[in-house]
Design a protein around this motif. Structure first.
Motif, short mmCIF file in Angstrom:
data_model
loop_
_atom_site.label_atom_id
_atom_site.label_comp_id
_atom_site.label_asym_id
_atom_site.label_seq_id
_atom_site.Cartn_x
_atom_site.Cartn_y
_atom_site.Cartn_z
N ARG A 49 0.82 -1.21 -0.10
CA ARG A 49 0.04 -0.12 -0.10
C ARG A 49 0.85 1.31 0.03
N LYS B 215 0.78 4.37 -2.69
CA LYS B 215 0.42 5.53 -2.52
C LYS B 215 1.73 6.61 -2.99
N VAL C 23 -2.34 13.57 -1.39
CA VAL C 23 -2.24 12.13 -1.42
C VAL C 23 -2.00 11.58 0.12
N VAL D 231 -0.25 9.25 2.32
CA VAL D 231 0.86 8.38 2.22
C VAL D 231 1.05 7.75 3.59
#
Length: 714
Positions: free
Chosen positions: A541, A545, A611, A613
């Motif tokens: 993930r 990201k 985004v 992260v």
């Protein structure tokens, strides 16, 4: 940390070893497998042949070293006691197989097959010119050809004995004796206790002298108890009183022998005393014909070949009987082996029982196994060796050939009561259950499940259920292994679980993870889940990201809203927001081919794009494999993938403390490649930690990610 005196300290100065460095310095050897010829030559030496001979025939090992003064008196008393009990309790009922014989556990199984293949209905005689089917039940029973029925039942029983022996010999030659290792102490305790319950119920109807049907298979013990309760009104009070008095006397004298064993030079042979005198005390000679044993034939049956036509019908039952007979023998042997500190050989037991059954089956003998009660009698009366067995066999032979008529007027209830009284030790194993629960609930469940299954389902099916349950607990324990995060005890090279110590610290930027079990196909996913929970993020993930964030950053750079510098990303001053950065585009426009954009990003700071992260606070992951004994192909492939997932987000993975066997497995399964190299292997956790600290990594270097994209997409 507490102060330690200098004499309680040690210092070691050595290089930091990775596995390749250790292999070079230690000059690691390559193992070569021995050829079949070399193995045979190693096993065919004189000393090896002598050991093998003594292993097959142990009598040549222990007999020359037999301590006559210490053991002979106990063996004589034990042999006489066992011989009389065996003759009086086992022999009369062996000839019909309709009730438990010399080895009640196996007789319960063999007797069911005898009654199935040779029932009374096959030996009915016509009465008054009519068929047997028109005669009442009482009439049918009175018109059974008893002689032909008993002869046929002997053939069935002896044929099954030979078949059981053949199966056991085959198991011994195939070295199946290793199965004894799967009979753990809790499983043996539950199994022998359940076997004692079956023996108790089989002898209870004899003590009470009530008629019962013959039951076998699941719930047979409850069917027998039901028959006893229903027919209790038909019990013989003389037998009941004699049986209960025998149980009381034998148990009291056994307790005296146990408590004063150091003061009494020879244990009191209470079985020999009580078997001849209890009925005299109660009733005198005139009343001895009330509840007596049956007559005995005056000699041995002549030898004969088994009926091979019965083999297909007896095969399934013979396999289960062979396994249960072996399991009973080994289980009881392990109990006394632990008590008297000696070892047993499972393969030798199989061969001994197998040869005995094949030979004796040709003489109309019964399946040989271990009798729980008589084993207890031998141990309690001081028997120490096979000399007691030889004496008991001689006594049985003398009884059959010469004294059979003299021993006919003996009460079966007294003999059954002796058997029940000697089961006390087996039933006392129940007292260990609470202690076992406190020590290990899993082992306690093994004990209870095996005992319950053997009581309810029968010994053969119950043993299988208990064994499967035991193996299931092993699978569950390895499928959900104990995983932990380690920290360093300051000033030492010791690493322990962070949850178990107060003065322990986790090294900044380094996560140390330990798995305390083998890693294989069944638990590799659990291993990955626990590793993900330990590091606090999902590497896949994080990569996705970061890739998404870099793509957006790349777009902003091309539009002129951001500028990439050596120190990081800054807002562009020479271009208005939204303006295309032609220079950036032309520099990398290569007609649609792949290109790299090296963008240094501080992932711990706030990003210029929206985004989310996941935060990565470590730069190194150390996997402690000191407790990993093996890996399979599935685990190796998954582990390689996990390492690559961490490497592509800037987290270096090190594998430490691998055993040499695990290292050979990794090499054989092609674990290493251009990305996952042997340089990631270290001999200990501390070596890996010192190596990481010596690298002096910088955040900019650790958090740099290269984005590969297509120029034609922008």
């Amino acid at each position: 940390m507490e102060y330690c005196a200098p004499e309680n300290q040690y210092r070691v100065a050595r290089p930091i070893y990775s596995h390749p460095a250790l292999e070079r310095e230690g000059e690691r050897l390559t193992r070569t497998e021995k050829t079949l010829k070399q193995r045979l030559s190693d096993k065919c030496g004189r000393s090896e042949c002598v050991c093998t001979f003594k292993g097959v025939f142990p009598v040549f090992d222990w007999l020359p070293r037999y301590p006559i003064r210490e053991w002979l008196s106990g063996d004589i008393i034990s042999g006489i006691s066992i011989g009389l009990v065996c003759s009086l309790q086992g022999e009369p009922v062996c000839f019909t197989c309709s009730i438990p014989g010399p080895f009640p556990v196996t007789c319960l199984m063999v007797g069911s097959m005898v009654l199935t293949l040779a029932p009374e209905d096959h030996f009915l005689l016509p009465a008054n010119g009519t068929s047997a089917g028109n005669v009442s039940d009482a009439g049918v029973r009175s018109l059974v050809d008893t002689e032909a029925m008993e002869a046929r039942r002997i053939v069935v029983a002896s044929t099954m004995t030979v078949l059981v022996g053949i199966i056991q010999v085959a198991m011994g030659l195939l070295q199946v004796g290793f199965l004894v290792r799967y009979l753990s102490d809790p499983l043996v305790g539950g199994f022998t206790t359940a076997a004692a319950c079956h023996v108790l119920v089989s002898q209870l109807k004899t003590v009470l002298s009530v008629p019962t049907n013959n039951h076998s298979g699941p719930f047979s013990i409850f069917y027998t108890l039901s028959d006893v309760v229903v027919n209790i009104r038909h019990s013989n009070m003389a037998d009941v009183v004699a049986g209960l008095l025998t149980i009381a006397v034998v148990m009291v004298v056994k307790e005296i022998n146990a408590r004063f064993q150091h003061r009494i030079p020879v244990p009191i042979p209470i079985e020999v005393i009580v078997v001849r005198n209890i009925h005299y005390v109660l009733y005198g000679p005139s009343c001895m014909a009330l509840c007596l044993t049956v007559s005995r034939p005056p000699s041995f049956a002549p030898p004969g070949a088994p009926d091979t036509a019965l083999f297909p019908e007896l095969l399934g039952a013979s396999v289960s009987t062979a396994v249960v007979a072996y399991a009973v023998a080994v289980s009881v042997a392990k109990v006394y082996a632990a008590k008297h500190d000696y070892t047993i050989d499972g393969n030798q037991e199989l061969l001994a029982f197998g040869v005995s059954n094949v030979f004796c089956g040709c003489f109309s003998s019964f399946v040989a196994s271990t009798a729980l009660s008589r084993t207890a009698i031998q141990e309690s009366t001081g028997g120490r060796s096979q000399v007691a067995g030889v004496l008991s066999a001689l006594i049985v032979m003398v009884v059959i050939l010469a004294l059979g008529q003299l021993l006919e007027p003996l009460q079966k209830s007294v003999l059954a009561a002796i058997v029940i009284a000697n089961l006390k030790g087996m039933f006392l194993q129940v007292t260990q259950v609470p202690k076992l629960w406190r020590q290990s609930p899993a082992d306690c469940f093994i004990w209870l499940s095996t005992c319950g299954a053997c009581v309810v389902l029968g010994l053969d099916v119950g043993l299988l259920v208990g064994l499967l349950f035991q193996l299931g607990t092993v699978v569950v324990r390895t499928q959900f292994p104990a995983c932990s995060t380690l920290g360093n005890i300051p000033g030492t090279n010791l690493y322990r679980d962070l949850k178990d110590y107060k003065h322990i610290s986790e090294i900044p930027g380094i996560k140390i993870f330990r798995c305390s079990s083998p890693v294989y196909f069944a638990n590799v996913d659990y291993f990955k889940d626990r590793l993900r929970a330990a590091v606090g993020f999902d590497a896949v993930r994080v990569f996705k990201k970061r890739s998404k964030a870099l793509k957006k950053i790349h777009k902003l750079i091309r539009k002129g809203q951001l500028k990439a510098t050596e120190t990081g990303l800054v807002l562009a001053e020479d271009q208005s927001p939204g303006m295309e950065n032609k220079g950036f585009q032309s520099d990398h426009d290569d007609g649609g081919r792949d290109y790299r954009v090296d963008v240094p990003v501080d992932w711990t700071a706030e990003l210029p794009v929206k985004v989310s992260v996941p935060r990565v606070d470590i730069h190194s992951l150390v996997l402690d494999f000191s407790a990993v004994s093996f890996l399979d192909v599935v685990a190796v492939n998954r582990l390689r993938l996990v390492i690559k997932e961490f490497l592509r987000i800037g987290v270096t993975v090190y594998v430490t403390s691998c055993h040499d066997q695990v290292l050979r497995e990794l090499e054989a399964m092609v674990f290493f490649d251009d990305v996952v190299t042997k340089d990631l292997l270290f001999v200990s956790v501390h070596d890996a930690v010192l190596h990481i600290q010596s690298q002096a990594r910088t955040p900019a270097h650790d958090n740099r990610l290269l984005l590969i994209c297509k120029s034609q997409l922008y």
